[in-house]
Design a protein around this motif. Structure first.
Motif, PDB file in Angstrom:
ATOM      1  N   LEU A 191      -0.933   3.543  12.330  1.00  0.00           N
ATOM      2  CA  LEU A 191      -0.213   2.275  12.195  1.00  0.00           C
ATOM      3  C   LEU A 191      -0.143   1.811  10.753  1.00  0.00           C
ATOM      4  CD1 LEU A 191      -1.670   0.267  15.191  1.00  0.00           C
ATOM      5  CD2 LEU A 191       0.450   1.530  15.074  1.00  0.00           C
ATOM      6  N   ILE A 192      -0.898   2.477   9.903  1.00  0.00           N
ATOM      7  CA  ILE A 192      -0.952   2.009   8.516  1.00  0.00           C
ATOM      8  C   ILE A 192       0.399   2.207   7.860  1.00  0.00           C
ATOM      9  CG2 ILE A 192      -1.964   2.474   6.264  1.00  0.00           C
ATOM     10  CD1 ILE A 192      -4.535   3.123   7.636  1.00  0.00           C
ATOM     11  N   ALA A 193       0.897   1.183   7.268  1.00  0.00           N
ATOM     12  CA  ALA A 193       2.133   1.289   6.510  1.00  0.00           C
ATOM     13  C   ALA A 193       1.905   0.613   5.171  1.00  0.00           C
ATOM     14  CB  ALA A 193       3.283   0.618   7.255  1.00  0.00           C
ATOM     15  N   PRO A 194       2.351   1.228   4.118  1.00  0.00           N
ATOM     16  CA  PRO A 194       2.113   0.631   2.810  1.00  0.00           C
ATOM     17  C   PRO A 194       2.944  -0.634   2.645  1.00  0.00           C
ATOM     18  CG  PRO A 194       3.551   2.499   2.599  1.00  0.00           C
ATOM     19  CD  PRO A 194       3.118   2.465   4.020  1.00  0.00           C
ATOM     20  N   ILE A 195       2.411  -1.540   1.888  1.00  0.00           N
ATOM     21  CA  ILE A 195       3.161  -2.760   1.617  1.00  0.00           C
ATOM     22  C   ILE A 195       4.045  -2.488   0.408  1.00  0.00           C
ATOM     23  CG2 ILE A 195       2.976  -5.167   0.935  1.00  0.00           C
ATOM     24  CD1 ILE A 195       0.332  -5.216   2.465  1.00  0.00           C
ATOM     25  N   PRO A 196       5.341  -2.592   0.565  1.00  0.00           N
ATOM     26  CA  PRO A 196       6.208  -2.254  -0.556  1.00  0.00           C
ATOM     27  C   PRO A 196       6.058  -3.276  -1.683  1.00  0.00           C
ATOM     28  CG  PRO A 196       7.485  -2.959   1.351  1.00  0.00           C
ATOM     29  CD  PRO A 196       6.074  -2.979   1.759  1.00  0.00           C
ATOM     30  N   THR A 197       6.272  -2.811  -2.870  1.00  0.00           N
ATOM     31  CA  THR A 197       6.144  -3.713  -4.007  1.00  0.00           C
ATOM     32  C   THR A 197       7.350  -4.633  -4.039  1.00  0.00           C
ATOM     33  OG1 THR A 197       7.137  -1.956  -5.276  1.00  0.00           O
ATOM     34  CG2 THR A 197       4.768  -2.234  -5.496  1.00  0.00           C
ATOM     35  N   VAL A 198       7.051  -5.869  -4.093  1.00  0.00           N
ATOM     36  CA  VAL A 198       8.130  -6.854  -4.175  1.00  0.00           C
ATOM     37  C   VAL A 198       8.013  -7.520  -5.530  1.00  0.00           C
ATOM     38  CG1 VAL A 198       9.142  -8.884  -3.162  1.00  0.00           C
ATOM     39  CG2 VAL A 198       8.058  -7.197  -1.707  1.00  0.00           C
ATOM     40  N   ALA A 199       8.932  -7.211  -6.403  1.00  0.00           N
ATOM     41  CA  ALA A 199       8.891  -7.791  -7.750  1.00  0.00           C
ATOM     42  C   ALA A 199      10.310  -7.912  -8.253  1.00  0.00           C
ATOM     43  CB  ALA A 199       8.065  -6.918  -8.684  1.00  0.00           C
ATOM     44  N   LYS A 200      10.419  -8.628  -9.291  1.00  0.00           N
ATOM     45  CA  LYS A 200      11.740  -8.826  -9.855  1.00  0.00           C
ATOM     46  C   LYS A 200      12.213  -7.523 -10.494  1.00  0.00           C
ATOM     47  CE  LYS A 200      14.216 -12.241 -12.533  1.00  0.00           C
ATOM     48  NZ  LYS A 200      14.131 -13.128 -13.680  1.00  0.00           N
ATOM     49  N   ALA A 203      13.826  -2.360  -7.203  1.00  0.00           N
ATOM     50  CA  ALA A 203      14.577  -2.184  -5.965  1.00  0.00           C
ATOM     51  C   ALA A 203      13.615  -2.059  -4.801  1.00  0.00           C
ATOM     52  CB  ALA A 203      15.444  -0.941  -6.067  1.00  0.00           C
ATOM     53  N   PHE A 204      13.956  -2.710  -3.720  1.00  0.00           N
ATOM     54  CA  PHE A 204      13.097  -2.604  -2.542  1.00  0.00           C
ATOM     55  C   PHE A 204      13.152  -1.180  -2.006  1.00  0.00           C
ATOM     56  CE2 PHE A 204      12.460  -2.644   2.013  1.00  0.00           C
ATOM     57  CZ  PHE A 204      11.252  -3.291   2.089  1.00  0.00           C
ATOM     58  N   GLU A 205      12.007  -0.660  -1.785  1.00  0.00           N
ATOM     59  CA  GLU A 205      11.976   0.736  -1.358  1.00  0.00           C
ATOM     60  C   GLU A 205      10.966   0.887  -0.237  1.00  0.00           C
ATOM     61  OE1 GLU A 205      11.526   5.119  -3.391  1.00  0.00           O
ATOM     62  OE2 GLU A 205      10.689   3.368  -4.368  1.00  0.00           O
ATOM     63  N   GLN A 206      11.431   1.380   0.870  1.00  0.00           N
ATOM     64  CA  GLN A 206      10.525   1.667   1.977  1.00  0.00           C
ATOM     65  C   GLN A 206      10.142   3.135   1.872  1.00  0.00           C
ATOM     66  OE1 GLN A 206       9.974  -0.720   4.774  1.00  0.00           O
ATOM     67  NE2 GLN A 206       8.212   0.618   5.048  1.00  0.00           N
ATOM     68  N   ARG A 207       8.873   3.363   1.673  1.00  0.00           N
ATOM     69  CA  ARG A 207       8.511   4.783   1.564  1.00  0.00           C
ATOM     70  C   ARG A 207       7.565   5.149   2.698  1.00  0.00           C
ATOM     71  NH1 ARG A 207       3.357   5.386  -0.501  1.00  0.00           N
ATOM     72  NH2 ARG A 207       2.522   3.479  -1.413  1.00  0.00           N
ATOM     73  N   ASP A 208       7.518   6.433   2.952  1.00  0.00           N
ATOM     74  CA  ASP A 208       6.591   6.906   3.967  1.00  0.00           C
ATOM     75  C   ASP A 208       5.170   6.749   3.454  1.00  0.00           C
ATOM     76  OD1 ASP A 208       8.470   7.573   5.770  1.00  0.00           O
ATOM     77  OD2 ASP A 208       8.696   9.628   5.070  1.00  0.00           O
ATOM     78  N   PRO A 209       4.257   6.395   4.336  1.00  0.00           N
ATOM     79  CA  PRO A 209       2.880   6.308   3.877  1.00  0.00           C
ATOM     80  C   PRO A 209       2.326   7.702   3.581  1.00  0.00           C
ATOM     81  CG  PRO A 209       2.973   5.987   6.219  1.00  0.00           C
ATOM     82  CD  PRO A 209       4.390   6.083   5.744  1.00  0.00           C
TER      83      PRO A 209
END
Lengths: 533, 122
Positions: A191-200, A203-209
């Protein structure tokens, strides 16, 4: 609204009048409301209407009258009938207490329906008798007992939970004194999913853990099979446990980059692990030693005909050329042991793997057989197919045995434990119980297949061990298009004599699934040439 | 079904009889898959003469499944990727015993299957 005509109330016709007027040709209705014939296939129609004289109390949330059955024998079904709808005070108290919903079969309908004259919505469970089975059924499947975890396991669960909450991909369960870890706990890791980096400006990026699981320094005796359900496992450390074998299903961990199985009680590795150690796989780091591995009884073994043996036994390699550079592990075959043939879990060949659980070093030495010879017990040899020397296609052929089919069905039984009790009570020999245990274990750790034909097998009848040498290999692809050049550089992982040969066990499902006999060399065998990296 | 001309010892079919009296007429070739039946039919046993094998320990329900397996195997000897035969869960334990009795366990899978009836000698 109020002067809307209402449906006429049919005057109750007396039996006498009916008989006079229609002379018995029409159906007559008595004064009593008719009882419904239970043989009609569906429920009587329910309809409501606005034909109430007291229609001015809509504001009070008047319920519509409901009628059951045909229009001519209408009588209110809901509690607020025409009489009681005059005012709330005049409404009679509900006569019947809420009844339990009763299911009653209308015999020709095939559908179970609630009786319509009871207006309760409470869901009552059906009291159906469970189907009778000859096997004991699970005692009370409805009662789900919450598993009680030991302190260590609860601790592990807490750690995994905190990793899930924090989005951390490194699960450190090392040195928790775990003797086993329940699958229910370990499955949480997926169930572990990385928390994507949210910064100015990012670009939002969903990556595989890429999950890293550390189970080192515990006392695990069995490979936790829930690991196979973790898709994005990249690092797995099982260092310093008490594992005695690795399940063949480990080959399903395609994303694995680092594997550490040092300091266990492994005597051999599954041959399936080799699929992670070939060009194109992601595994770049593996720690195997120290482990009490089987060793060949000849110190420096190397034999020719390895390619021929591998192609003949396991089918032609799917060698579809590398298109990009790669770095990882490859293996090269050094030697193999004779084949152990068994029949109903008794060994029938001369060669036999030692069965003692803890082996002194000198017993871990196994004899070798040249790749161009193959020792087959006489009684079996005469009966093997004539195609023994042909290059075999690697596909399962023929039907599995009845014993195995039945075993699989038995292991798939929901209440496996009591099935086993029945089995051991009924049978005199413990052959079945042993086979059952084995099958249960194998299905727990993800199945086992025949290395030659790829069929699922519970009781392998041929087994042999390949001694292989691990090499770090780098493939550098230069050029492009037609002039693609692959350069392979390999270097031995270890020159230490004891760690030189790594045993990989191969299992065959039938007496035909045996190693291919390479052609006898005319010249003395050359040493493998290894170029330096 | 058995052809009268050859006599029962050479007929193309044999009869398998269960404990509760059910009779299954099976193609001889399919039944020979089981080393146990093969041994029964080989020598001068009464089964070999009459072509009738009685199994007093096996009920009709189980024997039916065994016969189904014999045909299933016979049909699929060299067919790649054979789907597994359905085994009802409630029969699996008795079928385990039956498989052991008929020696239909894993060793006999493959082409070696057809001729496995002889005692292993080393």
């Amino acid at each position: 609204m109020a002067d809307e005509p209402t449906l006429p109330c049919l005057p109750p016709t007396s039996r006498l009048a009916a008989s006079l007027s229609n002379a018995g040709r029409k159906r007559t209705r008595g004064l009593n409301p008719p009882t419904y014939n239970l043989s009609t296939s569906s429920d009587p129609a329910v309809f409501s209407s606005d034909d109430d004289p007291a229609l001015d109390n809509y504001i009070h949330g008047r319920r519509k009258k409901r009628y059951v059955g045909t229009w001519y024998d209408q009588h209110p079904a809901s509690s607020d009938s025409a009489d009681s709808a005059m005012g709330d005070d005049m409404r009679p108290p509900p006569l019947k207490p809420r009844q339990q919903r009763q299911f009653k079969r209308r015999f020709d309908s095939g559908v179970w329906m609630a009786q319509t004259d009871v207006s309760t919505d409470a869901d009552e469970s059906m009291d159906l008798d469970p189907p009778v089975s000859r096997l004991p059924l699970p005692v009370s499947p409805s009662v789900s007992l919450r598993p009680r975890y030991s302190a260590e396991e609860a601790n592990a669960q807490r750690i995994i939970q905190s990793c899930i909450d924090g989005g951390r991909e490194e699960v450190d369960l090392s040195a928790l004194q775990l003797c086993s870890i329940p699958n229910a706990i370990l499955e949480l890791v997926s169930l572990i999913a990385p928390i994507p980096t949210v910064a100015k400006d990012v670009a939002f990026e969903q990556r595989d853990p890429s999950i890293k699981l550390f189970l080192s320094n515990n006392s695990l005796r069995q490979f936790p099979s829930a690991i196979f359900n973790v898709d994005h496992l990249t690092v797995l450390s099982l260092r310093a446990n008490r594992l005695t074998e690795l399940p063949p299903a480990i080959a399903s961990l395609k994303n694995l980059e680092t594997l550490n199985i040092a300091q266990n009680k492994l005597r051999s590795l599954p041959g399936e692990l080799l699929s992670l150690m070939k060009a194109g796989s992601k595994l770049t780091d593996i720690q195997l030693h120290p482990n009490p591995f089987y060793q060949p009884n000849v110190p420096n073994c190397s034999s020719s005909g390895a390619d021929e043996y591998e192609q003949g036994t396991f089918g032609p390699k799917d060698d579809d050329g590398m298109c990009e550079s790669w770095y990882g592990f490859t293996t090269s075959l050094l030697a193999r042991t004779p084949v152990q043939f068994s029949n109903r879990s008794t060994v029938v060949s001369r060669f036999e793997f030692p069965t003692v659980s803890s082996l002194p070093t000198h017993l871990r030495k196994l004899e070798l057989e040249e790749l161009w010879s193959l020792e087959i017990p006489k009684a079996i040899g005469g009966q093997l197919g004539p195609h023994l020397d042909d290059v075999r296609e690697s596909m399962p052929k023929g039907a599995p045995s009845l014993f195995e089919l039945a075993l699989r069905a038995a292991v798939g039984h929901p209440d496996r434990e009591s099935a086993k009790c029945v089995l051991s009570e009924q049978c005199v020999s413990n052959h079945f119980a042993a086979a059952f245990d084995r099958a249960a274990h194998i299905s727990d750790v993800g199945g086992q297949t025949c290395c030659v034909c790829g069929r699922d097998t519970i009781m392998p009848v041929t087994e042999w061990i390949e001694f292989r040498e691990l090499q770090r290999t780098q493939v550098i692809v230069a050029g492009s298009g037609e002039s693609l050049v692959e350069n392979w550089y390999s270097v031995r992982v270890s020159n230490n004599g004891d760690e030189h040969c790594v045993p990989f066990v191969r299992r065959g499902c039938s007496w035909n699934c045996i190693p291919f006999k390479a052609s006898e060399p005319s010249e003395p065998s050359k040493d493998l040439e290894l170029s330096e990296l | 079904m058995a052809t009268k001309s050859d006599g029962p010892s050479n007929s193309k079919y044999i009869t398998m009889v269960s404990s509760d009296g059910f009779e299954f007429v099976v193609i001889r070739e399919a039944s020979l898959i089981s080393p146990t039946i093969k041994a029964m039919l080989r020598n001068n046993f009464s089964e070999a003469k009459t072509g009738r094998c009685v199994f007093p320990d096996i009920s009709g329900l189980v024997l039916e499944k065994v016969v189904e397996y014999l045909y299933y195997y016979h049909k699929n000897v060299n067919v790649p990727y054979v789907p597994d035969m359905e085994i009802p869960v409630e029969l699996c334990l008795v079928l385990l015993e039956a498989a052991d009795y008929f020696q239909l366990d894993s060793v006999t899978v493959g082409t070696a299957f057809r001729s496995m009836g002889d005692t292993l000698k080393f």
